[in-house]
Motif scaffolding. Structure first.
Motif, PDB file in Angstrom:
ATOM      1  N   THR A   1       0.827  -1.208   0.000  1.00  0.00           N
ATOM      2  CA  THR A   1       0.000   0.000   0.000  1.00  0.00           C
ATOM      3  C   THR A   1       0.861   1.256   0.000  1.00  0.00           C
ATOM      4  OG1 THR A   1      -1.764  -1.150   1.192  1.00  0.00           O
ATOM      5  CG2 THR A   1      -1.813   1.252   1.229  1.00  0.00           C
TER       6      THR A   1
ATOM      7  N   ILE B   1       0.502   3.846  -3.108  1.00  0.00           N
ATOM      8  CA  ILE B   1       0.027   5.223  -2.925  1.00  0.00           C
ATOM      9  C   ILE B   1       1.102   6.218  -3.328  1.00  0.00           C
ATOM     10  CG2 ILE B   1      -0.739   6.913  -1.224  1.00  0.00           C
ATOM     11  CD1 ILE B   1      -2.850   4.869  -2.026  1.00  0.00           C
TER      12      ILE B   1
ATOM     13  N   THR C   1      -6.122   5.001  -0.436  1.00  0.00           N
ATOM     14  CA  THR C   1      -5.365   4.208   0.544  1.00  0.00           C
ATOM     15  C   THR C   1      -6.240   3.115   1.145  1.00  0.00           C
ATOM     16  OG1 THR C   1      -4.012   6.143   1.099  1.00  0.00           O
ATOM     17  CG2 THR C   1      -4.010   4.310   2.669  1.00  0.00           C
TER      18      THR C   1
END
Length: 565
Positions: free
Chosen positions: A80, A84, A215
């Protein structure tokens, strides 16, 4: 008279809202009930309803599977963070700067999503596998020792997941950035703020809902990722929740109770994340679209624009060019090798793949499902977002938790729950494309809602209020004010949902029937039973077909696409 008109408008709004909430609630809650019941099943796994109930499945997670949960969370956090960072950087470059060729680059950034994580995982296993990987072969051919690259690791899984989910974050964040008034950034520049400071203190805070939404979605995707964990994790003996669930359902007898309990254990994590997200967006105001007209203007970066172009090109090389080159080279050989003097080239792998009737049918079905679910689903999801963030409906916060639930549970587990639910329904949908369509719509709800939420929060409520003051009914207001302002987000959401349906693997594994095959599980079957060469050919055929389908769609809707952008 005006009371009757008001009542008529309210009735239309109430009817539409109630119908959508009932349909969505039924699609989400019905399989959840079966999933919860099965998670407590400690008796015969094939008995419905459960004959014996207990907490043994949950206790086993803490006792035997804690390392699996730990692996899952660590990989999800790493993936993640990388996704992002990639998504925000690319979105800022292509929406807020004058980097050369922005329009073409924006289309290229969508290519990794067309390839899917399954194709990407297959490609990087060919590229960076120990000993046989192309990069390691080149290293040894150049005189190096050992294997400097090993994709079969926790970082390798996170790397592949981030590389091919980073484009999802890009699309979601870019939709929010496109809707932001550039005058706010220009004001910061006028009073002396640097470009970097403007980005960190103006751009980032104003697109915070989009970033947080991306997110939230990407982290949930990483928690429930199956393709990369299967192709890369299994050879490296790294197990996460999805691969453990896969093995639990394939064992004899199948351990459905353990699979359901492991899937539900992730819901607490997602519940906490949705709560934090709502707390943040409710404490601030992020509206930048008001009644004042504006024209998007990119920031002049000077010579730095060429460096930013290099950043975009590097991502395209790592996520598209290098993996495709590896798959093409592999698919054209009898035995994969990067040493061309030892290669035996052939087209037999493509001939074999195209001769398989189920493969052709699976490709057509996947494209049909993607087109149908995206076209119908995106409108329903737009209304859902309005209900959550604009209506005065009591319990609208609970609606967001409801639509996010399919994302909180791995899609494989949710697909298994849908199987149990519809097998016990009097409607004969099992083994048909209709059940796959319902499943895809249900599991795509979080993607559509998260994609549109960031844009809705940027639209000033006063615009809708003005329409109502002028006498516009709720339906007319939605058609003429809300939906037109949502056009960038709707286009992005449609594209994401279409591609997500075509590449969907987890929910398809248990719902695919003899007469309702789709392409992703077919590629996994080839990977498990055939050589890498045939699997690479099938993966490339899937990618090529999807790209051709999208080109045709964009040409057929060229006028609409220009209007939306």
């Amino acid at each position: 008279m005006w009371i009757g008109e008001l009542r008529r408008r309210l009735n239309a709004q109430v009817l539409v809202t109630t119908a959508i909430l009932l349909i969505v609630g039924f699609l989400v809650l019905l399989p959840v009930l079966f999933l919860v019941e099965e998670s407590f099943n400690t008796g015969d796994p094939m008995a419905f309803p459960a004959e014996t109930l207990g907490l043994d499945n949950y206790l086993a997670i803490l006792d035997e599977d804690l390392h699996i949960l730990t692996n899952t969370v660590i990989i999800a956090i790493m993936a993640t963070a990388m996704a992002i960072a990639i998504g925000f950087t690319l979105a800022w470059i292509l929406t807020r700067t004058n980097v050369p060729g922005r329009d073409k680059l924006e289309r290229l950034m969508e290519l990794p999503y067309y390839m899917t994580p399954l194709v990407g995982a297959l490609a990087w296993s060919v590229l960076a596998g120990p000993k046989s990987g192309f990069l390691n072969q080149l290293w040894q051919w150049a005189g190096g020792r050992g294997d400097p690259f090993n994709i079969y690791s926790m970082f390798g899984i996170a790397w592949v997941m981030a590389l091919f989910e980073g484009t999802v974050a890009f699309v979601m964040i870019a939709a929010a950035m496109k809707s932001m008034d550039p005058a706010l950034e220009e004001s910061a520049r006028v009073i002396g703020a640097s470009k970097l400071r403007t980005t960190l203190t103006v751009t980032l805070p104003l697109v915070l809902p989009g970033v947080l939404g991306a997110t939230l979605f990407v982290f949930a995707e990483m928690l429930g990722s199956f393709a990369a964990a299967l192709v890369i994790g299994i050879p490296g003996r790294i197990y996460v929740i999805t691969t453990s669930i896969w093995e639990a359902t394939l064992s004899y007898p199948p351990d459905y109770g353990r699979a359901a309990a492991m899937g539900l254990s992730l819901f607490a994590v997602m519940f906490a994340m949705v709560s934090v997200y709502r707390w943040i967006v409710q404490r601030g105001s992020y509206a930048t679209i008001t009644g004042k007209a504006y024209r998007p203007r990119p920031m002049d970066m000077g010579r730095l624009a060429w460096l930013l172009l290099g950043v975009c090109a590097t991502y395209i090389f790592l996520a598209v060019v290098l993996p495709l080159a590896a798959l093409i080279l592999t698919s054209l050989q009898r035995f994969a090798t990067v040493l061309l003097d030892q290669a035996q080239f052939t087209l037999a792998n493509y001939a074999t793949a195209l001769s398989l009737g189920p493969v052709r049918t699976a490709l057509f079905n996947s494209l049909l499902l993607g087109l149908g679910v995206a076209s119908v689903g995106v409108l329903v999801m737009a209304v859902l977002v309005w209900i959550i963030y604009r209506s005065q409906l009591v319990g609208r916060g609970a609606v967001e938790y409801l639509v996010m639930f399919p994302q909180a549970v791995p899609r494989m587990v949710f697909g298994l729950a849908l199987l149990w639910a519809w097998l016990n329904m009097p409607v004969p949908l099992y083994g048909t494309l209709w059940l796959l369509a319902l499943a895809y719509f249900t599991v795509m709800l979080p993607l559509g809602v998260r994609s549109l939420a960031g844009v809705v929060l940027q639209i000033d409520k006063s615009l809708e209020e003005c329409a109502r003051v002028c006498g516009a009914g709720w339906g007319y207001q939605m058609r003429t004010v809300t939906l037109p302002l949502l056009k960038p987000g709707i286009l992005a959401a449609w594209l994401l949902i279409f591609m997500a349906c075509v590449r969907e693997l987890g929910a398809s594994v248990f719902l695919m029937g003899p007469n309702a095959k789709v392409i992703a599980p077919s590629i996994v079957s080839a990977w498990a039973s055939s050589g890498t060469e045939l699997t690479a050919a099938m993966a490339l055929i899937q990618t090529f077909t999807v790209v051709v389908a999208l080109v045709i769609l964009f040409r057929l809707t060229r006028g609409v696409t220009r209007e939306l952008t």
